[in-house]
Design an enzyme around this catalytic site. Sequence first.
Site, PDB file in Angstrom:
ATOM      1  N   SER A   1     -23.754 -39.719  -2.940  1.00  0.00           N
ATOM      2  CA  SER A   1     -22.998 -39.145  -1.783  1.00  0.00           C
ATOM      3  C   SER A   1     -21.984 -39.862  -1.174  1.00  0.00           C
ATOM      4  CB  SER A   1     -24.047 -38.606  -1.024  1.00  0.00           C
ATOM      5  OG  SER A   1     -24.982 -37.883  -1.630  1.00  0.00           O
ATOM      6  N   GLY A   2     -22.316 -41.230  -0.731  1.00  0.00           N
ATOM      7  CA  GLY A   2     -21.597 -42.099  -0.167  1.00  0.00           C
ATOM      8  C   GLY A   2     -20.430 -42.538  -0.961  1.00  0.00           C
TER       9      GLY A   2
ATOM     10  N   GLU B   1     -20.974 -46.422 -11.943  1.00  0.00           N
ATOM     11  CA  GLU B   1     -22.255 -45.543 -11.725  1.00  0.00           C
ATOM     12  C   GLU B   1     -22.977 -46.052 -12.948  1.00  0.00           C
ATOM     13  OE1 GLU B   1     -23.798 -43.512  -9.449  1.00  0.00           O
ATOM     14  OE2 GLU B   1     -25.291 -44.217 -11.209  1.00  0.00           O
TER      15      GLU B   1
ATOM     16  N   THR C   1     -28.523 -39.806  -5.905  1.00  0.00           N
ATOM     17  CA  THR C   1     -29.778 -39.264  -5.724  1.00  0.00           C
ATOM     18  C   THR C   1     -29.777 -37.562  -5.377  1.00  0.00           C
ATOM     19  OG1 THR C   1     -30.684 -41.172  -5.146  1.00  0.00           O
ATOM     20  CG2 THR C   1     -31.811 -39.464  -4.241  1.00  0.00           C
ATOM     21  N   CYS C   2     -28.871 -37.436  -4.326  1.00  0.00           N
ATOM     22  CA  CYS C   2     -28.784 -36.070  -3.916  1.00  0.00           C
ATOM     23  C   CYS C   2     -28.604 -34.910  -5.083  1.00  0.00           C
ATOM     24  CB  CYS C   2     -27.487 -36.010  -3.056  1.00  0.00           C
ATOM     25  SG  CYS C   2     -27.377 -34.309  -2.326  1.00  0.00           S
TER      26      CYS C   2
ATOM     27  N   CYS D   1     -31.930 -33.779  -3.073  1.00  0.00           N
ATOM     28  CA  CYS D   1     -31.639 -32.523  -2.266  1.00  0.00           C
ATOM     29  C   CYS D   1     -31.587 -31.236  -3.570  1.00  0.00           C
ATOM     30  CB  CYS D   1     -30.359 -32.714  -1.496  1.00  0.00           C
ATOM     31  SG  CYS D   1     -29.850 -34.152  -1.004  1.00  0.00           S
TER      32      CYS D   1
ATOM     33  N   LYS E   1     -34.389 -30.582  -5.787  1.00  0.00           N
ATOM     34  CA  LYS E   1     -35.559 -30.204  -5.050  1.00  0.00           C
ATOM     35  C   LYS E   1     -35.472 -28.742  -4.384  1.00  0.00           C
ATOM     36  CE  LYS E   1     -35.301 -30.678  -0.756  1.00  0.00           C
ATOM     37  NZ  LYS E   1     -35.055 -31.540   0.567  1.00  0.00           N
TER      38      LYS E   1
ATOM     39  N   TYR F   1     -18.530 -33.580 -10.221  1.00  0.00           N
ATOM     40  CA  TYR F   1     -18.164 -34.694  -9.416  1.00  0.00           C
ATOM     41  C   TYR F   1     -17.370 -35.534 -10.172  1.00  0.00           C
ATOM     42  CZ  TYR F   1     -21.452 -34.047  -5.640  1.00  0.00           C
ATOM     43  OH  TYR F   1     -22.014 -33.798  -4.418  1.00  0.00           O
TER      44      TYR F   1
ATOM     45  N   ALA G   1     -22.986 -52.523 -12.206  1.00  0.00           N
ATOM     46  CA  ALA G   1     -22.110 -53.577 -11.399  1.00  0.00           C
ATOM     47  C   ALA G   1     -23.081 -54.555 -10.686  1.00  0.00           C
ATOM     48  CB  ALA G   1     -21.112 -52.740 -10.623  1.00  0.00           C
TER      49      ALA G   1
ATOM     50  N   TYR H   1     -41.049 -36.409   4.906  1.00  0.00           N
ATOM     51  CA  TYR H   1     -40.839 -34.929   4.406  1.00  0.00           C
ATOM     52  C   TYR H   1     -40.510 -34.758   3.019  1.00  0.00           C
ATOM     53  CZ  TYR H   1     -36.032 -36.524   2.966  1.00  0.00           C
ATOM     54  OH  TYR H   1     -34.673 -36.936   2.288  1.00  0.00           O
TER      55      TYR H   1
ATOM     56  N   GLU I   1     -42.726 -31.699   1.338  1.00  0.00           N
ATOM     57  CA  GLU I   1     -41.843 -30.616   0.641  1.00  0.00           C
ATOM     58  C   GLU I   1     -42.395 -30.524  -1.048  1.00  0.00           C
ATOM     59  OE1 GLU I   1     -37.320 -30.985   2.676  1.00  0.00           O
ATOM     60  OE2 GLU I   1     -37.971 -32.260   0.726  1.00  0.00           O
TER      61      GLU I   1
ATOM     62  N   GLY J   1     -42.451 -43.576   0.252  1.00  0.00           N
ATOM     63  CA  GLY J   1     -41.158 -44.527   0.881  1.00  0.00           C
ATOM     64  C   GLY J   1     -40.194 -44.463  -0.229  1.00  0.00           C
TER      65      GLY J   1
ATOM     66  N   HIS K   1     -30.241  -8.845  18.133  1.00  0.00           N
ATOM     67  CA  HIS K   1     -31.632  -8.151  18.024  1.00  0.00           C
ATOM     68  C   HIS K   1     -31.573  -7.438  16.585  1.00  0.00           C
ATOM     69  CE1 HIS K   1     -35.474  -6.588  19.523  1.00  0.00           C
ATOM     70  NE2 HIS K   1     -34.906  -5.306  19.169  1.00  0.00           N
TER      71      HIS K   1
ATOM     72  N   GLU L   1     -33.365 -14.631  18.255  1.00  0.00           N
ATOM     73  CA  GLU L   1     -32.956 -14.344  19.467  1.00  0.00           C
ATOM     74  C   GLU L   1     -33.855 -14.977  20.555  1.00  0.00           C
ATOM     75  OE1 GLU L   1     -34.152 -10.147  20.529  1.00  0.00           O
ATOM     76  OE2 GLU L   1     -34.760 -10.038  18.636  1.00  0.00           O
TER      77      GLU L   1
HETATM   78  C1  LIG Z   1     -36.537 -36.244  -3.214  1.00  0.00           C
HETATM   79  C2  LIG Z   1     -35.658 -36.084  -2.469  1.00  0.00           C
HETATM   80  C3  LIG Z   1     -34.892 -35.116  -1.580  1.00  0.00           C
HETATM   81  C4  LIG Z   1     -33.947 -35.254  -0.832  1.00  0.00           C
HETATM   82  N1  LIG Z   1     -33.756 -34.293   0.012  1.00  0.00           N
HETATM   83  C5  LIG Z   1     -32.964 -34.395   0.768  1.00  0.00           C
HETATM   84  C6  LIG Z   1     -32.141 -33.276   1.674  1.00  0.00           C
HETATM   85  O1  LIG Z   1     -32.900 -32.091   1.495  1.00  0.00           O
HETATM   86  N2  LIG Z   1     -31.169 -33.491   2.406  1.00  0.00           N
HETATM   87  C7  LIG Z   1     -30.495 -34.634   2.506  1.00  0.00           C
HETATM   88  O2  LIG Z   1     -29.569 -34.819   3.445  1.00  0.00           O
HETATM   89  N3  LIG Z   1     -30.840 -35.745   2.058  1.00  0.00           N
HETATM   90  C8  LIG Z   1     -31.766 -35.588   1.167  1.00  0.00           C
HETATM   91  N4  LIG Z   1     -32.419 -36.664   0.347  1.00  0.00           N
HETATM   92  C9  LIG Z   1     -31.577 -37.986   0.501  1.00  0.00           C
HETATM   93  C10 LIG Z   1     -30.352 -38.046  -0.115  1.00  0.00           C
HETATM   94  O3  LIG Z   1     -30.502 -37.761  -1.533  1.00  0.00           O
HETATM   95  C11 LIG Z   1     -29.915 -39.478   0.209  1.00  0.00           C
HETATM   96  O4  LIG Z   1     -29.806 -39.886   1.511  1.00  0.00           O
HETATM   97  C12 LIG Z   1     -28.367 -39.730  -0.672  1.00  0.00           C
HETATM   98  O5  LIG Z   1     -28.409 -39.415  -1.674  1.00  0.00           O
HETATM   99  C13 LIG Z   1     -27.870 -41.051  -0.257  1.00  0.00           C
HETATM  100  O6  LIG Z   1     -26.532 -41.090  -0.845  1.00  0.00           O
HETATM  101  P1  LIG Z   1     -26.203 -42.590  -1.165  1.00  0.00           P
HETATM  102  O7  LIG Z   1     -24.639 -42.434  -1.495  1.00  0.00           O
HETATM  103  O8  LIG Z   1     -26.451 -43.722  -0.241  1.00  0.00           O
HETATM  104  O9  LIG Z   1     -26.969 -42.897  -2.425  1.00  0.00           O
HETATM  105  P2  LIG Z   1     -27.347 -42.241  -3.766  1.00  0.00           P
HETATM  106  O10 LIG Z   1     -27.144 -40.967  -3.881  1.00  0.00           O
HETATM  107  O11 LIG Z   1     -28.936 -42.901  -4.038  1.00  0.00           O
HETATM  108  O12 LIG Z   1     -26.431 -42.981  -4.856  1.00  0.00           O
HETATM  109  C14 LIG Z   1     -26.412 -44.175  -5.311  1.00  0.00           C
HETATM  110  C15 LIG Z   1     -25.759 -44.230  -6.747  1.00  0.00           C
HETATM  111  O13 LIG Z   1     -25.696 -45.762  -7.157  1.00  0.00           O
HETATM  112  C16 LIG Z   1     -26.109 -45.986  -8.444  1.00  0.00           C
HETATM  113  N5  LIG Z   1     -26.283 -47.424  -8.606  1.00  0.00           N
HETATM  114  C17 LIG Z   1     -27.351 -47.993  -7.905  1.00  0.00           C
HETATM  115  N6  LIG Z   1     -27.083 -49.586  -8.316  1.00  0.00           N
HETATM  116  C18 LIG Z   1     -25.910 -49.347  -8.976  1.00  0.00           C
HETATM  117  C19 LIG Z   1     -25.150 -50.668  -9.630  1.00  0.00           C
HETATM  118  N7  LIG Z   1     -25.533 -51.921  -9.511  1.00  0.00           N
HETATM  119  N8  LIG Z   1     -24.006 -50.152 -10.479  1.00  0.00           N
HETATM  120  C20 LIG Z   1     -23.854 -48.919 -10.567  1.00  0.00           C
HETATM  121  N9  LIG Z   1     -24.283 -47.956  -9.968  1.00  0.00           N
HETATM  122  C21 LIG Z   1     -25.384 -48.298  -9.223  1.00  0.00           C
HETATM  123  C22 LIG Z   1     -27.404 -45.149  -8.611  1.00  0.00           C
HETATM  124  O14 LIG Z   1     -27.386 -44.723 -10.025  1.00  0.00           O
HETATM  125  C23 LIG Z   1     -26.967 -43.967  -7.802  1.00  0.00           C
HETATM  126  O15 LIG Z   1     -26.214 -42.981  -8.603  1.00  0.00           O
HETATM  127  C24 LIG Z   1     -33.544 -36.435  -0.424  1.00  0.00           C
HETATM  128  C25 LIG Z   1     -33.777 -37.626  -1.477  1.00  0.00           C
HETATM  129  C26 LIG Z   1     -35.018 -37.464  -2.270  1.00  0.00           C
HETATM  130  C27 LIG Z   1     -35.281 -38.504  -3.045  1.00  0.00           C
END
Ligand SMILES: Cc1cc2nc3c(=O)[nH]c(=O)nc-3n(C[C@H](O)[C@H](O)[C@H](O)COP(=O)(O)OP(=O)(O)OC[C@H]3O[C@@H](n4cnc5c(N)ncnc54)[C@H](O)[C@@H]3O)c2cc1C
Length: 452
Positions: free
Chosen positions: A14-15, A35, A42-43, A48, A51, A99, A115, A178, A182, A262, A435, A440
């Site tokens: 995401s970030g 990547e 993760t998302c 997300c 799930k 994406y 990386a 959560y 869930e 965690g 209503h 409400e």
């Molecule tokens: C089961 C579950 C349910 C969730 N539900 C929600 C929800 O309902 N709503 C919500 O807002 N958030 C939810 N989250 C949290 C959300 O997914 C994360 O907060 C979000 O994805 C974080 O984004 P990010 O960019 O920090 O990291 P990530 O999305 O984790 O992306 C990091 C990426 O970096 C890659 N990477 C790692 N190390 C390396 C490397 N050395 N070289 C190259 N690539 C690498 C990984 O493969 C991964 O693709 C959930 C998380 C989980 C586990």
Amino acid sequence: MTFDTDLFVIGGGSGGVRAARIAAAEGGARVMLAEESRMGGTCVIRGCVPKKLMVFASAFPDLMEDANAYGWRVKSEGFDWPRFRSALEAELTRLENAYRSTLTNAGVTIHDARATVVDPHTVRLSTGETFTAKHILIATGGWPFVPDIPGRDLAITSNEIFHLDTLPKRALVVGGGYIASEFACILHGLGVETTQYYRGAQILRGFDDESRGHVANAMQARGIAIHCGTDVLRLEKTATGIRAVATDGSEKEFDLVLYATGRRPNAAGLGLQEIGVKFGRNGQILVDDWSQTAVPSIYAVGDVTDRVNLTPVAIREGHAFADTVFRGIPTRFDHDLIPSAIFTQPELGSVGLSEEQARDIEPIEVYSATFRPMKTLFAGRPDRVLMKLIVSQATRKVLGCHIVAPDAGELIQLAAIAIRMGATKEDFDRTVAVHPTISEELVTMRKPTRKG
Ligand SMILES: Cc1cc2nc3c(=O)[nH]c(=O)nc-3n(C[C@H](O)[C@H](O)[C@H](O)COP(=O)(O)OP(=O)(O)OC[C@H]3O[C@@H](n4cnc5c(N)ncnc54)[C@H](O)[C@@H]3O)c2cc1C
């Protein structure tokens, strides 16, 4: 000094994706992104999105039961997990490709590789290539961990739950956050006999107490066996399943044990410690308000910084970084008043302070109402909803809103706009009710339930 690229992003979640796209498409920067797994992070791949699709799948038994109460004749022939799993996988692949093309269209060069960081301006890929970059962004997210108990290898985490060959008959979910809660609801909804162990006094720690109690009671009433104050001592393989020996003296057998106790920041082994990036106690990368690490050319956003671990937060942090560094728009992301939803059944939506947090800060009024909503009442269901506002006695501002109800996630998004704008209780009261709806109640609660 010249560099191979202006920005090297590590992590396509995401970030990282948001930062790369904005820096390239709107900041005119030369951007590379590595990547190591599937694009989207993760998302999209293991959080997300899959799930929420499982949440939807798990809600159908109730819907079918209610349909019968409303006069329809509906008969289920059961849940076909492999069919759902294939459709889920197809959807994730579609999103992954979307994406990828978004990044490519923005001019970002993608490297499908792991990386690591060699020095403040150099990245090495698992392919053996190295690239120099003016700025490096660490967006490597987090990873679930299973505590070091005997038999831990018998447990799975949320990463594996989407790929099961078959659905278990009996599942144990360990954890009270959560994600654990869930998945307890999802498994139960899909027809799995579900038990949840949590070592603390009540699940969903950190959320408003009355709301967590409401969710926990509703989950239990639906048939999920929640055991608080209970942890697993060890897991043992048996001929017919996995035996969980617990701190309460019980020994129970399950077909699946899901650990959701965690997640840890995914920053180890990146080479960052060696070059002076500072880490916190949980292994998170320490950054300032601008997401800059102790090494000026290196920034970090998202779960790897362990600030607020949610997708929209990682996206905003990534966007703020790109605005600041590549668009000449200094932007600090404000981590205050972040709304969130827990997709349990029933859902919990929250924004702002819990009753307990607010009480510690200033005198408040609490407006809280619980009732049986029309739709499920008609269907003969015992479900109750909770609507709750926390109001400052001094300023009359609404400091927090907590909703336990169907679609609470949708409702809290809208309440969050009003609260972000500084709405007072009187602003809520002046708003005319829609209503008949559940929400409400938010504009019709006249008398405080309690003060303090
Ligand atoms: C089961 C579950 C349910 C969730 N539900 C929600 C929800 O309902 N709503 C919500 O807002 N958030 C939810 N989250 C949290 C959300 O997914 C994360 O907060 C979000 O994805 C974080 O984004 P990010 O960019 O920090 O990291 P990530 O999305 O984790 O992306 C990091 C990426 O970096 C890659 N990477 C790692 N190390 C390396 C490397 N050395 N070289 C190259 N690539 C690498 C990984 O493969 C991964 O693709 C959930 C998380 C989980 C586990």
